[in-house]
Design a protein around this motif. Sequence first.
Motif, PDB file in Angstrom:
ATOM      1  N   TYR A 154      -5.407  13.243  -2.509  1.00 47.71           N
ATOM      2  CA  TYR A 154      -4.746  11.954  -1.779  1.00 47.71           C
ATOM      3  C   TYR A 154      -5.389  10.556  -2.218  1.00 47.71           C
ATOM      4  CZ  TYR A 154      -2.928  15.284   1.981  1.00 47.71           C
ATOM      5  OH  TYR A 154      -2.302  16.301   2.448  1.00 47.71           O
ATOM      6  N   SER A 155      -4.257   9.779  -2.549  1.00 48.51           N
ATOM      7  CA  SER A 155      -4.900   8.354  -2.986  1.00 48.51           C
ATOM      8  C   SER A 155      -4.123   7.358  -2.261  1.00 48.51           C
ATOM      9  CB  SER A 155      -4.406   8.286  -4.396  1.00 48.51           C
ATOM     10  OG  SER A 155      -5.410   9.112  -5.221  1.00 48.51           O
ATOM     11  N   VAL A 156      -4.842   6.234  -2.072  1.00 44.81           N
ATOM     12  CA  VAL A 156      -4.244   5.006  -1.746  1.00 44.81           C
ATOM     13  C   VAL A 156      -3.957   4.000  -2.898  1.00 44.81           C
ATOM     14  CG1 VAL A 156      -4.373   2.992  -0.212  1.00 44.81           C
ATOM     15  CG2 VAL A 156      -4.850   5.297   0.578  1.00 44.81           C
ATOM     16  N   LEU A 179       0.818  -1.227  -0.072  1.00 41.86           N
ATOM     17  CA  LEU A 179      -0.047  -0.033   0.053  1.00 41.86           C
ATOM     18  C   LEU A 179       0.998   1.339  -0.006  1.00 41.86           C
ATOM     19  CD1 LEU A 179      -2.734  -1.054   2.512  1.00 41.86           C
ATOM     20  CD2 LEU A 179      -3.010  -0.851   0.138  1.00 41.86           C
ATOM     21  N   TYR A 180       0.345   2.276  -0.795  1.00 43.48           N
ATOM     22  CA  TYR A 180       1.150   3.415  -0.901  1.00 43.48           C
ATOM     23  C   TYR A 180      -0.013   4.601  -0.725  1.00 43.48           C
ATOM     24  CZ  TYR A 180       5.023   0.830  -2.862  1.00 43.48           C
ATOM     25  OH  TYR A 180       6.004  -0.012  -3.257  1.00 43.48           O
ATOM     26  N   HIS A 181       0.317   5.706   0.304  1.00 41.00           N
ATOM     27  CA  HIS A 181      -0.328   6.919   0.128  1.00 41.00           C
ATOM     28  C   HIS A 181       0.279   7.830  -0.699  1.00 41.00           C
ATOM     29  CE1 HIS A 181      -0.986  10.883   1.935  1.00 41.00           C
ATOM     30  NE2 HIS A 181      -2.041  10.531   2.139  1.00 41.00           N
ATOM     31  N   VAL A 182      -0.370   8.448  -1.672  1.00 38.53           N
ATOM     32  CA  VAL A 182       0.144   9.386  -2.654  1.00 38.53           C
ATOM     33  C   VAL A 182      -0.496  10.693  -2.736  1.00 38.53           C
ATOM     34  CG1 VAL A 182       0.638   9.451  -5.318  1.00 38.53           C
ATOM     35  CG2 VAL A 182       0.672   7.116  -4.248  1.00 38.53           C
ATOM     36  N   ARG A 183       0.195  11.770  -2.741  1.00 37.06           N
ATOM     37  CA  ARG A 183      -0.324  13.047  -2.893  1.00 37.06           C
ATOM     38  C   ARG A 183       0.153  13.350  -4.301  1.00 37.06           C
ATOM     39  NH1 ARG A 183      -1.393  18.537   0.283  1.00 37.06           N
ATOM     40  NH2 ARG A 183      -1.637  19.762  -1.630  1.00 37.06           N
ATOM     41  N   MET A 184      -0.963  13.874  -5.044  1.00 33.10           N
ATOM     42  CA  MET A 184      -0.951  14.379  -6.360  1.00 33.10           C
ATOM     43  C   MET A 184      -1.293  15.778  -6.526  1.00 33.10           C
ATOM     44  SD  MET A 184      -1.939  11.003  -8.537  1.00 33.10           S
ATOM     45  CE  MET A 184      -2.343   9.619  -7.587  1.00 33.10           C
ATOM     46  N   ASP A 185      -0.431  16.582  -6.856  1.00 33.21           N
ATOM     47  CA  ASP A 185      -0.478  17.950  -7.193  1.00 33.21           C
ATOM     48  C   ASP A 185      -0.665  18.322  -8.895  1.00 33.21           C
ATOM     49  OD1 ASP A 185      -0.793  19.851  -4.248  1.00 33.21           O
ATOM     50  OD2 ASP A 185       0.616  18.036  -4.265  1.00 33.21           O
ATOM     51  N   VAL A 186      -1.828  18.698  -9.382  1.00 36.37           N
ATOM     52  CA  VAL A 186      -1.782  18.913 -10.611  1.00 36.37           C
ATOM     53  C   VAL A 186      -1.364  20.387 -11.106  1.00 36.37           C
ATOM     54  CG1 VAL A 186      -3.128  18.734 -12.930  1.00 36.37           C
ATOM     55  CG2 VAL A 186      -3.380  17.103 -10.834  1.00 36.37           C
ATOM     56  N   ARG A 187      -0.375  20.704 -11.988  1.00 34.49           N
ATOM     57  CA  ARG A 187      -0.173  21.910 -12.340  1.00 34.49           C
ATOM     58  C   ARG A 187      -0.100  22.099 -13.837  1.00 34.49           C
ATOM     59  NH1 ARG A 187       0.601  23.289  -7.607  1.00 34.49           N
ATOM     60  NH2 ARG A 187       1.999  22.182  -5.973  1.00 34.49           N
ATOM     61  N   TRP A 190      -9.264  10.744  -2.759  1.00 38.03           N
ATOM     62  CA  TRP A 190      -9.747  11.732  -2.259  1.00 38.03           C
ATOM     63  C   TRP A 190      -9.527  13.184  -2.861  1.00 38.03           C
ATOM     64  CZ3 TRP A 190      -8.069   7.916   0.643  1.00 38.03           C
ATOM     65  CH2 TRP A 190      -8.877   7.008   1.439  1.00 38.03           C
ATOM     66  N   ARG A 191     -10.327  14.111  -3.105  1.00 38.10           N
ATOM     67  CA  ARG A 191      -9.823  15.429  -3.511  1.00 38.10           C
ATOM     68  C   ARG A 191      -9.551  16.163  -2.298  1.00 38.10           C
ATOM     69  NH1 ARG A 191     -13.854  18.498  -7.296  1.00 38.10           N
ATOM     70  NH2 ARG A 191     -13.024  17.034  -8.795  1.00 38.10           N
ATOM     71  N   ILE A 192      -8.519  17.045  -2.493  1.00 40.00           N
ATOM     72  CA  ILE A 192      -8.386  18.007  -1.368  1.00 40.00           C
ATOM     73  C   ILE A 192      -9.012  19.149  -1.871  1.00 40.00           C
ATOM     74  CG2 ILE A 192      -6.301  19.368  -0.582  1.00 40.00           C
ATOM     75  CD1 ILE A 192      -4.394  16.812  -1.571  1.00 40.00           C
ATOM     76  N   ALA A 193      -9.840  19.521  -0.975  1.00 41.80           N
ATOM     77  CA  ALA A 193     -10.681  20.720  -1.074  1.00 41.80           C
ATOM     78  C   ALA A 193      -9.772  22.000  -1.338  1.00 41.80           C
ATOM     79  CB  ALA A 193     -11.527  20.935   0.328  1.00 41.80           C
ATOM     80  N   GLY A 194     -10.439  22.658  -2.327  1.00 43.93           N
ATOM     81  CA  GLY A 194      -9.820  23.828  -2.547  1.00 43.93           C
ATOM     82  C   GLY A 194      -8.328  23.893  -3.497  1.00 43.93           C
ATOM     83  N   GLU A 195      -8.067  22.633  -3.938  1.00 41.80           N
ATOM     84  CA  GLU A 195      -6.622  22.594  -4.733  1.00 41.80           C
ATOM     85  C   GLU A 195      -6.859  21.575  -5.750  1.00 41.80           C
ATOM     86  OE1 GLU A 195      -3.399  21.437  -2.361  1.00 41.80           O
ATOM     87  OE2 GLU A 195      -4.393  22.141  -0.444  1.00 41.80           O
TER      88      GLU A 195
END
Length: 92
Positions: free
Chosen positions: A53-55, A2-10, A44-49
């Motif tokens: 956050y994904s697993v 299992l991996y916790h992944v944060r993805m910020d799209v730019r 899960w979407r990060i509110a306002g961004e």
Amino acid sequence: MLYHVRMDVRIPPDLDPAVRDALIAREKEYSQQLQRSGKWPHIWRIAGEYANYSVLDVADHDELHQILSNLPLFPYMDIQVTALARHPSKVD
């Protein structure tokens, strides 16, 4: 694994709107395919961004890298990965 992944799209603001829309459509199709297969059980979407956050539940680091690098929006993402381990206090 299992991996916790944060993805910020730019996505660059000057990207052609048709190209942007096509990328987003391909991203959605690819990520939903992975969700249905069980490889991407949580998102899960990060509110306002424009971020999430994904697993991901994959065999190993190499499979995770393959999945992430095949995301159509990968060239426009900042990604942070945390490997997860079972917590000894978790109740089954």
